[in-house]
Design a protein around this motif. Structure first.
Motif, PDB file in Angstrom:
ATOM      1  N   MET A   1       0.829  -1.207   0.000  1.00  0.00           N
ATOM      2  CA  MET A   1       0.000   0.000   0.000  1.00  0.00           C
ATOM      3  C   MET A   1       0.866   1.260   0.000  1.00  0.00           C
ATOM      4  SD  MET A   1      -3.024   1.222  -0.122  1.00  0.00           S
ATOM      5  CE  MET A   1      -4.042  -0.211   0.252  1.00  0.00           C
ATOM      6  N   ILE A   2       1.915   1.233   0.838  1.00  0.00           N
ATOM      7  CA  ILE A   2       2.818   2.397   0.892  1.00  0.00           C
ATOM      8  C   ILE A   2       3.489   2.605  -0.461  1.00  0.00           C
ATOM      9  CG2 ILE A   2       4.907   3.319   1.954  1.00  0.00           C
ATOM     10  CD1 ILE A   2       4.115   1.919   4.525  1.00  0.00           C
ATOM     11  N   THR A   3       3.852   1.479  -1.106  1.00  0.00           N
ATOM     12  CA  THR A   3       4.485   1.576  -2.423  1.00  0.00           C
ATOM     13  C   THR A   3       3.551   2.236  -3.435  1.00  0.00           C
ATOM     14  OG1 THR A   3       5.738  -0.448  -1.971  1.00  0.00           O
ATOM     15  CG2 THR A   3       5.566   0.263  -4.274  1.00  0.00           C
ATOM     16  N   LEU A   4       2.253   1.904  -3.355  1.00  0.00           N
ATOM     17  CA  LEU A   4       1.270   2.496  -4.251  1.00  0.00           C
ATOM     18  C   LEU A   4       1.203   4.008  -4.065  1.00  0.00           C
ATOM     19  CD1 LEU A   4      -1.058   2.344  -6.291  1.00  0.00           C
ATOM     20  CD2 LEU A   4      -2.606   1.893  -4.368  1.00  0.00           C
ATOM     21  N   TYR A   5       1.162   4.472  -2.809  1.00  0.00           N
ATOM     22  CA  TYR A   5       1.107   5.907  -2.545  1.00  0.00           C
ATOM     23  C   TYR A   5       2.368   6.619  -3.023  1.00  0.00           C
ATOM     24  CZ  TYR A   5      -3.138   5.383   0.232  1.00  0.00           C
ATOM     25  OH  TYR A   5      -4.429   5.135   0.633  1.00  0.00           O
ATOM     26  N   LEU A   6       3.508   5.983  -2.805  1.00  0.00           N
ATOM     27  CA  LEU A   6       4.765   6.588  -3.266  1.00  0.00           C
ATOM     28  C   LEU A   6       4.778   6.699  -4.798  1.00  0.00           C
ATOM     29  CD1 LEU A   6       7.372   4.809  -0.948  1.00  0.00           C
ATOM     30  CD2 LEU A   6       6.610   7.187  -0.824  1.00  0.00           C
ATOM     31  N   TRP A   7       4.233   5.675  -5.473  1.00  0.00           N
ATOM     32  CA  TRP A   7       4.154   5.679  -6.926  1.00  0.00           C
ATOM     33  C   TRP A   7       3.256   6.814  -7.419  1.00  0.00           C
ATOM     34  CZ3 TRP A   7       7.378   3.945 -10.161  1.00  0.00           C
ATOM     35  CH2 TRP A   7       7.048   3.660 -11.484  1.00  0.00           C
ATOM     36  N   VAL A   8       2.119   7.005  -6.745  1.00  0.00           N
ATOM     37  CA  VAL A   8       1.188   8.082  -7.087  1.00  0.00           C
ATOM     38  C   VAL A   8       1.854   9.439  -6.870  1.00  0.00           C
ATOM     39  CG1 VAL A   8      -0.951   9.234  -6.422  1.00  0.00           C
ATOM     40  CG2 VAL A   8      -0.908   6.753  -6.662  1.00  0.00           C
ATOM     41  N   ILE A   9       2.546   9.589  -5.744  1.00  0.00           N
ATOM     42  CA  ILE A   9       3.231  10.857  -5.454  1.00  0.00           C
ATOM     43  C   ILE A   9       4.285  11.155  -6.516  1.00  0.00           C
ATOM     44  CG2 ILE A   9       4.805  12.002  -3.843  1.00  0.00           C
ATOM     45  CD1 ILE A   9       3.293  10.576  -1.582  1.00  0.00           C
ATOM     46  N   LEU A  10       5.020  10.129  -6.934  1.00  0.00           N
ATOM     47  CA  LEU A  10       6.040  10.323  -7.968  1.00  0.00           C
ATOM     48  C   LEU A  10       5.411  10.813  -9.261  1.00  0.00           C
ATOM     49  CD1 LEU A  10       8.926  10.046  -9.044  1.00  0.00           C
ATOM     50  CD2 LEU A  10       8.423   7.639  -9.553  1.00  0.00           C
ATOM     51  N   LYS A  11       4.274  10.217  -9.656  1.00  0.00           N
ATOM     52  CA  LYS A  11       3.592  10.640 -10.867  1.00  0.00           C
ATOM     53  C   LYS A  11       3.093  12.082 -10.748  1.00  0.00           C
ATOM     54  CE  LYS A  11       1.972   6.069 -12.372  1.00  0.00           C
ATOM     55  NZ  LYS A  11       0.787   5.228 -12.634  1.00  0.00           N
ATOM     56  N   LEU A  12       2.576  12.423  -9.572  1.00  0.00           N
ATOM     57  CA  LEU A  12       2.117  13.795  -9.346  1.00  0.00           C
ATOM     58  C   LEU A  12       3.260  14.790  -9.466  1.00  0.00           C
ATOM     59  CD1 LEU A  12      -0.446  13.543  -6.398  1.00  0.00           C
ATOM     60  CD2 LEU A  12      -0.865  14.483  -8.665  1.00  0.00           C
ATOM     61  N   VAL A  13       4.380  14.462  -8.868  1.00  0.00           N
ATOM     62  CA  VAL A  13       5.547  15.353  -8.904  1.00  0.00           C
ATOM     63  C   VAL A  13       6.012  15.554 -10.341  1.00  0.00           C
ATOM     64  CG1 VAL A  13       7.977  15.581  -8.272  1.00  0.00           C
ATOM     65  CG2 VAL A  13       6.308  14.843  -6.560  1.00  0.00           C
ATOM     66  N   ILE A  14       6.080  14.466 -11.105  1.00  0.00           N
ATOM     67  CA  ILE A  14       6.506  14.568 -12.505  1.00  0.00           C
ATOM     68  C   ILE A  14       5.524  15.414 -13.302  1.00  0.00           C
ATOM     69  CG2 ILE A  14       6.850  13.261 -14.636  1.00  0.00           C
ATOM     70  CD1 ILE A  14       7.887  10.952 -12.917  1.00  0.00           C
ATOM     71  N   GLY A  15       4.214  15.161 -13.100  1.00  0.00           N
ATOM     72  CA  GLY A  15       3.193  15.929 -13.815  1.00  0.00           C
ATOM     73  C   GLY A  15       3.261  17.407 -13.487  1.00  0.00           C
ATOM     74  N   PHE A  16       3.348  17.733 -12.180  1.00  0.00           N
ATOM     75  CA  PHE A  16       3.452  19.132 -11.763  1.00  0.00           C
ATOM     76  C   PHE A  16       4.698  19.777 -12.337  1.00  0.00           C
ATOM     77  CE2 PHE A  16       0.331  18.318  -8.353  1.00  0.00           C
ATOM     78  CZ  PHE A  16      -0.386  19.498  -8.423  1.00  0.00           C
ATOM     79  N   ALA A  17       5.820  19.073 -12.285  1.00  0.00           N
ATOM     80  CA  ALA A  17       7.093  19.646 -12.746  1.00  0.00           C
ATOM     81  C   ALA A  17       7.036  19.983 -14.229  1.00  0.00           C
ATOM     82  CB  ALA A  17       8.233  18.671 -12.463  1.00  0.00           C
ATOM     83  N   LEU A  18       6.501  19.071 -15.053  1.00  0.00           N
ATOM     84  CA  LEU A  18       6.446  19.303 -16.491  1.00  0.00           C
ATOM     85  C   LEU A  18       5.474  20.419 -16.851  1.00  0.00           C
ATOM     86  CD1 LEU A  18       6.544  15.647 -17.903  1.00  0.00           C
ATOM     87  CD2 LEU A  18       8.324  17.391 -18.089  1.00  0.00           C
ATOM     88  N   ILE A  19       4.289  20.405 -16.237  1.00  0.00           N
ATOM     89  CA  ILE A  19       3.284  21.417 -16.563  1.00  0.00           C
ATOM     90  C   ILE A  19       3.720  22.797 -16.101  1.00  0.00           C
ATOM     91  CG2 ILE A  19       0.911  22.170 -16.153  1.00  0.00           C
ATOM     92  CD1 ILE A  19       0.164  19.186 -15.921  1.00  0.00           C
ATOM     93  N   ILE A  20       4.237  22.892 -14.869  1.00  0.00           N
ATOM     94  CA  ILE A  20       4.686  24.195 -14.355  1.00  0.00           C
ATOM     95  C   ILE A  20       5.865  24.711 -15.167  1.00  0.00           C
ATOM     96  CG2 ILE A  20       5.750  25.350 -12.373  1.00  0.00           C
ATOM     97  CD1 ILE A  20       4.017  23.588 -10.576  1.00  0.00           C
ATOM     98  N   SER A  21       6.755  23.809 -15.577  1.00  0.00           N
ATOM     99  CA  SER A  21       7.894  24.228 -16.419  1.00  0.00           C
ATOM    100  C   SER A  21       7.404  24.812 -17.729  1.00  0.00           C
ATOM    101  CB  SER A  21       8.816  23.031 -16.682  1.00  0.00           C
ATOM    102  OG  SER A  21       9.376  22.558 -15.482  1.00  0.00           O
ATOM    103  N   TYR A  22       6.402  24.165 -18.338  1.00  0.00           N
ATOM    104  CA  TYR A  22       5.848  24.672 -19.601  1.00  0.00           C
ATOM    105  C   TYR A  22       5.233  26.058 -19.396  1.00  0.00           C
ATOM    106  CZ  TYR A  22       2.439  25.416 -23.305  1.00  0.00           C
ATOM    107  OH  TYR A  22       1.698  25.982 -24.310  1.00  0.00           O
TER     108      TYR A  22
END
Length: 224
Positions: A1-22
């Motif tokens: 379960m913890i791994t799932l949350y960490l995976w979701v957080i990683l995807k969120l961070v990547i999404g935020f980073a790319l969109i905000i950079s654009y």
């Protein structure tokens, strides 16, 4: 379960980073700066990020590639919109002049009835401490939705771009009741004979201001 949350957080961070950079690279970090292409693209990007958060089957590299593809398409559409006048009008829109020389342009109201609401215009004017249409010499609804106003006592006239990056803006010339021959004659009087060397030509009330590709500014104070 913890791994799932960490995976979701990683995807969120990547999404935020790319969109905000654009948004930061393009300078569209405020709603008022965004075009319709940006707004639609942001909805799509949000859908991509939201739809993939809990999808464990899509590899992370495919997720990143999909985000980059969406951002690249947004950048491409925005770039084309700025270079192709007809496409710009359909994707970004054009300013709507509603008052010129103190007269209401009723035809513009009729042609753009879906975009013009008098109560919204009155609200925008009140936000500029203008509580009546009296003494307004010029008013224009910008593509951002803001209303630009010049009062009669200010004795100013709105400037107009006549050439942008070597391309003559025919619609602006028509508003000034001028033609291409007049424009070329004005440019010639300033020793500018090649349109491709013109970065910007702006009509400023009673004279032409020209900026060439080398950054040099040419001005003429001769009457029209």
């Amino acid at each position: 379960m913890i791994t799932l949350y960490l995976w979701v957080i990683l995807k969120l961070v990547i999404g935020f980073a790319l969109i905000i950079s654009y948004l930061n690279v393009t300078g569209r970090n405020q709603i008022a700066m965004m075009t319709s292409v940006d707004l639609v693209g942001n909805f799509i990007l949000g859908g991509v990020v939201g739809g993939i958060l809990y999808n464990d089957k899509l590899p992370i590299l495919h997720y990143i590639a999909l985000l980059i593809l969406c951002i690249a398409l947004m950048a491409l559409f925005n770039g084309l919109s700025r270079k192709i006048p007809g496409l710009r009008k359909r994707t970004i829109g054009e300013p709507i002049t509603i008052i010129r020389n103190g007269r209401f342009l009723i035809d513009n109201f009729k042609e753009n009835s879906s975009r013009i609401d008098m109560k919204d215009i009155a609200t925008a004017l009140r936000m500029q401490n203008i509580f009546s249409f009296d003494n307004i010499d010029f008013a224009q609804i910008e593509t951002t939705g803001h209303v630009s106003v010049i009062m009669k006592e200010e004795a100013k006239k709105p400037s107009r771009f006549l050439v942008l990056r070597g391309e003559i803006l025919e619609e602006e010339l028509k508003i000034l009741e001028r033609d291409e021959n007049w424009l070329k004659a004005e440019l010639g009087s300033m020793s500018v004979h090649d349109l491709e060397t013109v970065f910007l030509a702006e009509w400023v009330g009673d004279h032409l201001l020209v900026v060439t590709q080398d950054g040099q500014v040419h001005g003429s104070s001769l009457p029209a």
